[in-house]
Motif scaffolding. Structure first.
Motif, PDB file in Angstrom:
ATOM      1  N   ARG A 121       0.834  -1.209   0.000  1.00 33.87           N
ATOM      2  CA  ARG A 121       0.000   0.000   0.000  1.00 33.87           C
ATOM      3  C   ARG A 121       0.868   1.257   0.000  1.00 33.87           C
ATOM      4  O   ARG A 121       0.592   2.220  -0.715  1.00 33.87           O
ATOM      5  CB  ARG A 121      -0.958  -0.005   1.197  1.00 33.87           C
ATOM      6  CG  ARG A 121      -2.113  -1.014   1.061  1.00 33.87           C
ATOM      7  CD  ARG A 121      -3.187  -0.775   2.106  1.00 33.87           C
ATOM      8  NE  ARG A 121      -2.731  -1.179   3.440  1.00 33.87           N
ATOM      9  CZ  ARG A 121      -2.851  -2.409   3.940  1.00 33.87           C
ATOM     10  NH1 ARG A 121      -3.403  -3.364   3.204  1.00 33.87           N
ATOM     11  NH2 ARG A 121      -2.441  -2.696   5.153  1.00 33.87           N
ATOM     12  N   GLU A 122       1.928   1.245   0.808  1.00 36.16           N
ATOM     13  CA  GLU A 122       2.850   2.375   0.829  1.00 36.16           C
ATOM     14  C   GLU A 122       3.562   2.510  -0.517  1.00 36.16           C
ATOM     15  O   GLU A 122       3.802   3.624  -1.000  1.00 36.16           O
ATOM     16  CB  GLU A 122       3.882   2.190   1.945  1.00 36.16           C
ATOM     17  CG  GLU A 122       4.927   3.294   2.024  1.00 36.16           C
ATOM     18  CD  GLU A 122       4.334   4.671   2.278  1.00 36.16           C
ATOM     19  OE1 GLU A 122       4.989   5.661   1.888  1.00 36.16           O
ATOM     20  OE2 GLU A 122       3.226   4.758   2.832  1.00 36.16           O
ATOM     21  N   GLY A 123       3.867   1.365  -1.132  1.00 32.74           N
ATOM     22  CA  GLY A 123       4.499   1.386  -2.452  1.00 32.74           C
ATOM     23  C   GLY A 123       3.605   2.043  -3.485  1.00 32.74           C
ATOM     24  O   GLY A 123       4.080   2.823  -4.329  1.00 32.74           O
ATOM     25  N   ARG A 124       2.291   1.763  -3.417  1.00 38.07           N
ATOM     26  CA  ARG A 124       1.360   2.385  -4.371  1.00 38.07           C
ATOM     27  C   ARG A 124       1.267   3.886  -4.147  1.00 38.07           C
ATOM     28  O   ARG A 124       1.118   4.659  -5.095  1.00 38.07           O
ATOM     29  CB  ARG A 124      -0.024   1.733  -4.276  1.00 38.07           C
ATOM     30  CG  ARG A 124      -0.077   0.316  -4.827  1.00 38.07           C
ATOM     31  CD  ARG A 124      -1.490  -0.108  -5.144  1.00 38.07           C
ATOM     32  NE  ARG A 124      -2.347  -0.176  -3.981  1.00 38.07           N
ATOM     33  CZ  ARG A 124      -2.436  -1.215  -3.152  1.00 38.07           C
ATOM     34  NH1 ARG A 124      -1.674  -2.291  -3.370  1.00 38.07           N
ATOM     35  NH2 ARG A 124      -3.262  -1.203  -2.132  1.00 38.07           N
ATOM     36  N   VAL A 125       1.361   4.305  -2.886  1.00 36.33           N
ATOM     37  CA  VAL A 125       1.350   5.738  -2.582  1.00 36.33           C
ATOM     38  C   VAL A 125       2.536   6.433  -3.239  1.00 36.33           C
ATOM     39  O   VAL A 125       2.393   7.488  -3.875  1.00 36.33           O
ATOM     40  CB  VAL A 125       1.360   5.973  -1.058  1.00 36.33           C
ATOM     41  CG1 VAL A 125       1.592   7.448  -0.752  1.00 36.33           C
ATOM     42  CG2 VAL A 125       0.049   5.516  -0.434  1.00 36.33           C
ATOM     43  N   GLN A 126       3.729   5.838  -3.087  1.00 36.84           N
ATOM     44  CA  GLN A 126       4.939   6.440  -3.661  1.00 36.84           C
ATOM     45  C   GLN A 126       4.879   6.477  -5.194  1.00 36.84           C
ATOM     46  O   GLN A 126       5.238   7.478  -5.814  1.00 36.84           O
ATOM     47  CB  GLN A 126       6.175   5.649  -3.202  1.00 36.84           C
ATOM     48  CG  GLN A 126       6.415   5.682  -1.704  1.00 36.84           C
ATOM     49  CD  GLN A 126       6.605   7.095  -1.189  1.00 36.84           C
ATOM     50  OE1 GLN A 126       7.217   7.931  -1.845  1.00 36.84           O
ATOM     51  NE2 GLN A 126       6.055   7.374  -0.012  1.00 36.84           N
ATOM     52  N   ILE A 127       4.403   5.394  -5.780  1.00 34.10           N
ATOM     53  CA  ILE A 127       4.276   5.356  -7.238  1.00 34.10           C
ATOM     54  C   ILE A 127       3.219   6.357  -7.698  1.00 34.10           C
ATOM     55  O   ILE A 127       3.378   7.016  -8.729  1.00 34.10           O
ATOM     56  CB  ILE A 127       3.931   3.925  -7.708  1.00 34.10           C
ATOM     57  CG1 ILE A 127       5.127   2.987  -7.458  1.00 34.10           C
ATOM     58  CG2 ILE A 127       3.541   3.917  -9.187  1.00 34.10           C
ATOM     59  CD1 ILE A 127       4.840   1.532  -7.742  1.00 34.10           C
ATOM     60  N   GLY A 128       2.154   6.513  -6.906  1.00 29.47           N
ATOM     61  CA  GLY A 128       1.109   7.472  -7.240  1.00 29.47           C
ATOM     62  C   GLY A 128       1.623   8.902  -7.284  1.00 29.47           C
ATOM     63  O   GLY A 128       1.230   9.694  -8.153  1.00 29.47           O
ATOM     64  N   VAL A 129       2.499   9.258  -6.358  1.00 24.75           N
ATOM     65  CA  VAL A 129       3.087  10.606  -6.335  1.00 24.75           C
ATOM     66  C   VAL A 129       3.837  10.871  -7.642  1.00 24.75           C
ATOM     67  O   VAL A 129       3.711  11.933  -8.260  1.00 24.75           O
ATOM     68  CB  VAL A 129       4.028  10.764  -5.132  1.00 24.75           C
ATOM     69  CG1 VAL A 129       4.810  12.072  -5.239  1.00 24.75           C
ATOM     70  CG2 VAL A 129       3.252  10.715  -3.821  1.00 24.75           C
ATOM     71  N   ILE A 130       4.636   9.864  -8.068  1.00 21.33           N
ATOM     72  CA  ILE A 130       5.438  10.041  -9.279  1.00 21.33           C
ATOM     73  C   ILE A 130       4.546  10.089 -10.518  1.00 21.33           C
ATOM     74  O   ILE A 130       4.754  10.917 -11.421  1.00 21.33           O
ATOM     75  CB  ILE A 130       6.474   8.911  -9.396  1.00 21.33           C
ATOM     76  CG1 ILE A 130       7.431   8.956  -8.196  1.00 21.33           C
ATOM     77  CG2 ILE A 130       7.260   9.037 -10.691  1.00 21.33           C
ATOM     78  CD1 ILE A 130       8.408   7.801  -8.140  1.00 21.33           C
TER      79      ILE A 130
END
Length: 393
Positions: A121-130
């Motif tokens: 879930r945290e990984g999706r957040v980081q990818i979402g920012v980019i």
């Protein structure tokens, strides 16, 4: 960490390779695929775009509305997939797709607990920012291109000069001795799709310049894709691009070469006239070039849509309305195209010369004309061409 790093970290958390898409199902990034890759997945990676089946599955299973990953059953014997929506500040910005290992498909296994946890879930957040930053950058680039191309091609003298200066200073287009403008148009504004026109513009910018190292620029202006290309274009590649099923119905016109860059608006005018020729005359096969239009340069500027058969010379009206008129008109046009050379005309029509002479006698009788009269031949030849462009034949 850059996008590739976050994508690989996410894949490592899953223990499976992943593909990251934007909201339009364009491939943005993918992790290392060091295991066997099924054909469907390989095709997506190579084409940089999700398949129509993938798009349908995402719509069908409402992935864009889900809070977490959604399991999509196998399609045509392929592998089951997990597709997770990626959001930034509540807005959908993309998707992450991965296959589901066979050992997780067992009913006793809590698939969600394994494939969706705090780390992913945290990984999706980081990818979402980019992805959000990338989408913003793309929109800003598109807005800038639209502003500058519009100013260059449709603005007044001052706006053209300022737009040209910014395009060259920012290296958005290469400095060369002359420029060519291409207009790509849908059959009608009502039939245009913003996504389709943007896609054909992007592909054309990459494919059609003869010198790919020289940067071209373009924008979609009111449903029309407009490109400003340094030096020359590859018309055959432009034709091949418009033959792609996704772009069926689109037509293109290529203007003449003009210099300096501030005079590119002249090429746009020519390109739009040529595009009109590509629309009304199938002989152009979807692409018409200003430099090859000949007399059509003037004829295409007539109010063709307003013309009727009654506006044509009476001699041609007689011919076109006769029972065998369409075939005889084709023979007459070929005869005039080949300079009234009977032998060459017969060869091109694949008929015996006596057959040609018979048909020409029929033309003379029906149209009541003397084909030995140069003025009559000019009138008929021009009127036949206008009838073609106006859709009256």
């Amino acid at each position: 960490m850059n996008l590739e790093g976050h994508v690989q970290a996410y894949a490592d958390q899953l223990g499976r390779p992943i593909i990251v898409f934007d909201v339009d199902l364009n491939v943005v990034a993918f992790s290392v695929h060091d295991r066997d890759v099924d054909h469907a997945r390989l095709a997506i990676i190579l084409s940089h775009k999700g398949s129509s089946r993938a798009k349908e599955s995402i719509r069908k299973y409402r992935v864009g509305y889900a809070e977490g990953p959604v399991r999509i059953p196998p399609i045509n014997g392929g592998q089951a997939r997990q597709v997770a929506p990626v959001r930034h500040e509540g807005h959908l910005v993309g998707y992450i797709s991965s296959t589901i290992p066979e050992d997780l498909l067992h009913p006793d296994v809590d698939e969600d607990a394994v494939l969706d946890n705090e780390a992913t879930r945290e990984g999706r957040v980081q990818i979402g920012v980019i992805l959000a930053a990338m989408a913003l950058g793309i929109r800003e680039d598109e807005d800038r291109s639209l502003r500058l191309v519009t100013g260059l091609l449709t603005g007044d003298e001052g706006q053209r000069a300022r737009a040209a200066d910014e395009l060259l200073t920012a290296a958005l287009i290469a400095p060369v001795p002359h420029y060519t403008v291409i207009s790509i148009q849908p059959p009608s504004v009502a039939e245009s799709s913003a996504a389709t026109m943007r896609l054909v513009l992007d592909r054309a910018l990459v494919m059609i310049p003869v010198f790919p190292s020289l940067k071209a620029v373009g924008a979609v202006i009111e449903g029309e894709a407009v490109l400003v290309v340094p030096y020359e274009i590859d018309a055959s590649k432009l034709g091949a691009l418009l033959e792609v099923q996704a772009f069926s119905g689109l037509r293109a016109g290529v203007g003449g070469a003009h210099a300096p860059l501030t005079d590119a608006y002249r090429s746009l005018r020519e390109a739009r006239i040529a595009a009109r020729g590509a629309v009304v005359d199938p002989a152009h096969a979807g692409v018409a070039l200003w430099d090859e239009l000949g007399l059509d340069r003037m004829l295409l500027q007539l109010p063709l849509a307003d013309l009727a058969v009654g506006d044509l010379p009476v001699s041609l009206q007689r011919l076109l309305t006769a029972q065998s008129g369409p075939d005889l008109a084709q023979t007459l046009e070929a005869y005039l195209d080949y300079g009234c050379d009977a032998q060459r005309t017969a060869q091109q029509l694949h008929v015996h010369r006596s057959t040609l002479y018979y048909r020409l006698d029929r033309v003379r009788a029906i149209a009541e004309v003397d084909l030995s009269d140069g003025a009559v031949r000019r009138e008929l030849h021009t009127a036949l061409r206008i009838a073609t462009l106006a859709g009256l034949r």
